[in-house]
Design a protein around this motif. Structure first.
Motif, PDB file in Angstrom:
ATOM      1  N   GLU A 131       0.832  -1.208   0.000  1.00 22.02           N
ATOM      2  CA  GLU A 131       0.000   0.000   0.000  1.00 22.02           C
ATOM      3  C   GLU A 131       0.867   1.259   0.000  1.00 22.02           C
ATOM      4  OE1 GLU A 131      -3.456   2.211   2.643  1.00 22.02           O
ATOM      5  OE2 GLU A 131      -2.931   0.144   3.095  1.00 22.02           O
ATOM      6  N   ASP A 132       1.898   1.253   0.805  1.00 19.37           N
ATOM      7  CA  ASP A 132       2.827   2.381   0.867  1.00 19.37           C
ATOM      8  C   ASP A 132       3.508   2.586  -0.493  1.00 19.37           C
ATOM      9  OD1 ASP A 132       4.199   4.503   2.038  1.00 19.37           O
ATOM     10  OD2 ASP A 132       5.689   3.214   3.017  1.00 19.37           O
ATOM     11  N   ILE A 133       3.889   1.494  -1.138  1.00 20.60           N
ATOM     12  CA  ILE A 133       4.512   1.574  -2.468  1.00 20.60           C
ATOM     13  C   ILE A 133       3.551   2.221  -3.460  1.00 20.60           C
ATOM     14  CG2 ILE A 133       5.266   0.193  -4.454  1.00 20.60           C
ATOM     15  CD1 ILE A 133       6.441  -1.809  -2.373  1.00 20.60           C
ATOM     16  N   LEU A 134       2.301   1.764  -3.477  1.00 24.67           N
ATOM     17  CA  LEU A 134       1.325   2.332  -4.416  1.00 24.67           C
ATOM     18  C   LEU A 134       1.067   3.811  -4.127  1.00 24.67           C
ATOM     19  CD1 LEU A 134      -1.192  -0.642  -4.761  1.00 24.67           C
ATOM     20  CD2 LEU A 134       0.691  -0.004  -6.294  1.00 24.67           C
ATOM     21  N   ASN A 135       1.074   4.199  -2.857  1.00 26.62           N
ATOM     22  CA  ASN A 135       0.926   5.616  -2.493  1.00 26.62           C
ATOM     23  C   ASN A 135       2.098   6.442  -3.034  1.00 26.62           C
ATOM     24  OD1 ASN A 135      -1.479   5.181  -1.128  1.00 26.62           O
ATOM     25  ND2 ASN A 135      -0.489   5.004   0.868  1.00 26.62           N
ATOM     26  N   ARG A 136       3.300   5.945  -2.821  1.00 27.58           N
ATOM     27  CA  ARG A 136       4.491   6.672  -3.287  1.00 27.58           C
ATOM     28  C   ARG A 136       4.530   6.750  -4.810  1.00 27.58           C
ATOM     29  NH1 ARG A 136       7.980   7.885   0.744  1.00 27.58           N
ATOM     30  NH2 ARG A 136       7.668   6.804   2.714  1.00 27.58           N
ATOM     31  N   LEU A 137       4.159   5.669  -5.463  1.00 30.51           N
ATOM     32  CA  LEU A 137       4.120   5.648  -6.923  1.00 30.51           C
ATOM     33  C   LEU A 137       3.082   6.648  -7.442  1.00 30.51           C
ATOM     34  CD1 LEU A 137       5.530   4.141  -9.228  1.00 30.51           C
ATOM     35  CD2 LEU A 137       3.707   2.439  -9.102  1.00 30.51           C
ATOM     36  N   SER A 138       1.926   6.689  -6.817  1.00 30.45           N
ATOM     37  CA  SER A 138       0.880   7.653  -7.205  1.00 30.45           C
ATOM     38  C   SER A 138       1.375   9.081  -7.050  1.00 30.45           C
ATOM     39  CB  SER A 138      -0.373   7.440  -6.343  1.00 30.45           C
ATOM     40  OG  SER A 138      -0.887   6.148  -6.535  1.00 30.45           O
ATOM     41  N   ASP A 139       2.096   9.340  -5.976  1.00 34.99           N
ATOM     42  CA  ASP A 139       2.654  10.678  -5.762  1.00 34.99           C
ATOM     43  C   ASP A 139       3.683  11.039  -6.833  1.00 34.99           C
ATOM     44  OD1 ASP A 139       1.041  10.958  -3.530  1.00 34.99           O
ATOM     45  OD2 ASP A 139       2.640  10.470  -2.093  1.00 34.99           O
ATOM     46  N   LEU A 140       4.491  10.043  -7.269  1.00 31.42           N
ATOM     47  CA  LEU A 140       5.452  10.294  -8.353  1.00 31.42           C
ATOM     48  C   LEU A 140       4.729  10.705  -9.636  1.00 31.42           C
ATOM     49  CD1 LEU A 140       8.177   7.473  -8.258  1.00 31.42           C
ATOM     50  CD2 LEU A 140       8.502   9.920  -7.900  1.00 31.42           C
ATOM     51  N   PHE A 141       3.690   9.962  -9.995  1.00 27.86           N
ATOM     52  CA  PHE A 141       2.915  10.304 -11.192  1.00 27.86           C
ATOM     53  C   PHE A 141       2.296  11.692 -11.055  1.00 27.86           C
ATOM     54  CE2 PHE A 141       2.672   5.652 -12.157  1.00 27.86           C
ATOM     55  CZ  PHE A 141       3.097   5.714 -13.480  1.00 27.86           C
ATOM     56  N   ALA A 142       1.758  11.995  -9.886  1.00 29.16           N
ATOM     57  CA  ALA A 142       1.129  13.297  -9.661  1.00 29.16           C
ATOM     58  C   ALA A 142       2.142  14.424  -9.812  1.00 29.16           C
ATOM     59  CB  ALA A 142       0.489  13.331  -8.272  1.00 29.16           C
ATOM     60  N   ARG A 143       3.317  14.230  -9.257  1.00 32.21           N
ATOM     61  CA  ARG A 143       4.358  15.258  -9.316  1.00 32.21           C
ATOM     62  C   ARG A 143       4.859  15.469 -10.741  1.00 32.21           C
ATOM     63  NH1 ARG A 143       9.258  13.667  -5.902  1.00 32.21           N
ATOM     64  NH2 ARG A 143       9.920  12.623  -7.802  1.00 32.21           N
ATOM     65  N   ALA A 144       5.086  14.389 -11.467  1.00 31.65           N
ATOM     66  CA  ALA A 144       5.674  14.492 -12.802  1.00 31.65           C
ATOM     67  C   ALA A 144       4.696  15.024 -13.848  1.00 31.65           C
ATOM     68  CB  ALA A 144       6.215  13.128 -13.239  1.00 31.65           C
ATOM     69  N   TRP A 145       3.411  14.684 -13.722  1.00 27.56           N
ATOM     70  CA  TRP A 145       2.457  15.057 -14.775  1.00 27.56           C
ATOM     71  C   TRP A 145       1.229  15.798 -14.260  1.00 27.56           C
ATOM     72  CZ3 TRP A 145       4.938  10.231 -15.197  1.00 27.56           C
ATOM     73  CH2 TRP A 145       5.850  10.164 -16.253  1.00 27.56           C
TER      74      TRP A 145
ATOM     75  N   LEU B 291      -1.041  15.033 -12.187  1.00 28.12           N
ATOM     76  CA  LEU B 291      -2.230  14.190 -12.124  1.00 28.12           C
ATOM     77  C   LEU B 291      -2.772  14.182 -10.698  1.00 28.12           C
ATOM     78  CD1 LEU B 291      -0.905  11.133 -14.175  1.00 28.12           C
ATOM     79  CD2 LEU B 291      -2.397  12.972 -14.980  1.00 28.12           C
ATOM     80  N   ASP B 292      -4.000  13.759 -10.538  1.00 26.84           N
ATOM     81  CA  ASP B 292      -4.605  13.629  -9.218  1.00 26.84           C
ATOM     82  C   ASP B 292      -4.087  12.338  -8.577  1.00 26.84           C
ATOM     83  OD1 ASP B 292      -6.606  12.460  -7.316  1.00 26.84           O
ATOM     84  OD2 ASP B 292      -7.631  14.361  -7.712  1.00 26.84           O
ATOM     85  N   ALA B 293      -3.284  12.472  -7.527  1.00 28.70           N
ATOM     86  CA  ALA B 293      -2.667  11.303  -6.890  1.00 28.70           C
ATOM     87  C   ALA B 293      -3.724  10.323  -6.372  1.00 28.70           C
ATOM     88  CB  ALA B 293      -1.747  11.743  -5.750  1.00 28.70           C
ATOM     89  N   GLY B 294      -4.836  10.832  -5.858  1.00 27.68           N
ATOM     90  CA  GLY B 294      -5.889   9.962  -5.354  1.00 27.68           C
ATOM     91  C   GLY B 294      -6.512   9.118  -6.452  1.00 27.68           C
ATOM     92  N   CYS B 295      -6.731   9.720  -7.606  1.00 23.13           N
ATOM     93  CA  CYS B 295      -7.292   8.990  -8.746  1.00 23.13           C
ATOM     94  C   CYS B 295      -6.313   7.926  -9.235  1.00 23.13           C
ATOM     95  CB  CYS B 295      -7.632   9.969  -9.861  1.00 23.13           C
ATOM     96  SG  CYS B 295      -8.340   9.184 -11.320  1.00 23.13           S
ATOM     97  N   VAL B 296      -5.037   8.285  -9.336  1.00 23.65           N
ATOM     98  CA  VAL B 296      -4.014   7.326  -9.761  1.00 23.65           C
ATOM     99  C   VAL B 296      -3.954   6.170  -8.775  1.00 23.65           C
ATOM    100  CG1 VAL B 296      -1.531   6.985 -10.136  1.00 23.65           C
ATOM    101  CG2 VAL B 296      -2.648   9.061 -10.994  1.00 23.65           C
ATOM    102  N   ARG B 297      -3.915   6.481  -7.492  1.00 25.00           N
ATOM    103  CA  ARG B 297      -3.845   5.456  -6.446  1.00 25.00           C
ATOM    104  C   ARG B 297      -5.042   4.506  -6.546  1.00 25.00           C
ATOM    105  NH1 ARG B 297      -3.932   8.785  -2.678  1.00 25.00           N
ATOM    106  NH2 ARG B 297      -1.697   9.140  -2.747  1.00 25.00           N
ATOM    107  N   GLU B 298      -6.227   5.073  -6.732  1.00 23.73           N
ATOM    108  CA  GLU B 298      -7.443   4.254  -6.831  1.00 23.73           C
ATOM    109  C   GLU B 298      -7.360   3.290  -8.016  1.00 23.73           C
ATOM    110  OE1 GLU B 298     -11.954   5.217  -8.070  1.00 23.73           O
ATOM    111  OE2 GLU B 298     -11.196   6.370  -6.360  1.00 23.73           O
ATOM    112  N   ARG B 299      -6.909   3.779  -9.160  1.00 27.10           N
ATOM    113  CA  ARG B 299      -6.803   2.922 -10.346  1.00 27.10           C
ATOM    114  C   ARG B 299      -5.753   1.827 -10.155  1.00 27.10           C
ATOM    115  NH1 ARG B 299      -9.560   4.211 -15.250  1.00 27.10           N
ATOM    116  NH2 ARG B 299     -11.242   5.564 -14.596  1.00 27.10           N
ATOM    117  N   LEU B 300      -4.601   2.193  -9.573  1.00 26.54           N
ATOM    118  CA  LEU B 300      -3.558   1.190  -9.328  1.00 26.54           C
ATOM    119  C   LEU B 300      -4.045   0.134  -8.337  1.00 26.54           C
ATOM    120  CD1 LEU B 300      -0.344   3.424  -9.125  1.00 26.54           C
ATOM    121  CD2 LEU B 300      -0.992   1.863 -10.979  1.00 26.54           C
TER     122      LEU B 300
END
Length: 153
Positions: free
Chosen positions: A21-35, A37-46
């Motif tokens: 879960e922590d990994i998916l949170n950190r990964l979502s934050d990376l996507f949000a920062r780079a592009w 994107l909404d980190a919550g939406c990315v996290r939910e999809r992952l």
């Protein structure tokens, strides 16, 4: 560059994590920062994709991936963990390299091609070892850019 997926320097990090879960949170934050994107939406999809079955690839690698509306091309991120973390991988080994992939909802074959490209990259023993041994995130990004460009040639 006509790459199968897009990756930015801001989408690469070395970090600690305690759980999947922590990994998916950190990964979502990376996507949000780079592009932006909404980190919550990315996290939910992952998390939705991960609920279907582990994306633990084996050999210490996981490739969490999902489809997302409102993006135009496959986007990749890489999180190298400071210590291996259990990820329910097929071979039972904990993961150290976590590639994330987001593709447009209608990506179809493009999503599969991007997953295959990441898979080929991490199966290459010298690339795999170099990613594990790289001293910092900028070096990891450089390795990925060089390997991706070489494979596209």
């Amino acid at each position: 560059m006509n790459a199968i997926f897009t990756m930015e320097p801001e989408a690469v990090a070395i970090a600690g994590a305690e759980s999947k879960e922590d990994i998916l949170n950190r990964l979502s934050d990376l996507f949000a920062r780079a592009w932006s994107l909404d980190a919550g939406c990315v996290r939910e999809r992952l998390q939705e994709r991960e609920a279907l079955g582990s994306t633990g690839f084996g050999r210490g690698v996981a490739i969490p991936h999902a489809r997302l509306p409102d993006i135009e091309r496959p986007l990749a991120a890489l999180l190298r963990l400071r210590r291996p973390v259990a990820f329910d991988a097929a071979d039972g080994l904990p993961v150290t390299l976590v590639f994330g992939l987001l593709s447009p909802d209608n990506a179809g074959a493009a999503h599969l091609h991007a997953l295959a490209a990441i898979s080929r990259l991490v199966r290459n023993e010298s690339v795999h070892d170099a990613l594990i041994d790289a001293p910092h995130a900028d070096a990891i990004y450089g390795l990925l850019t060089n390997a991706r460009d070489r494979d596209a040639a």
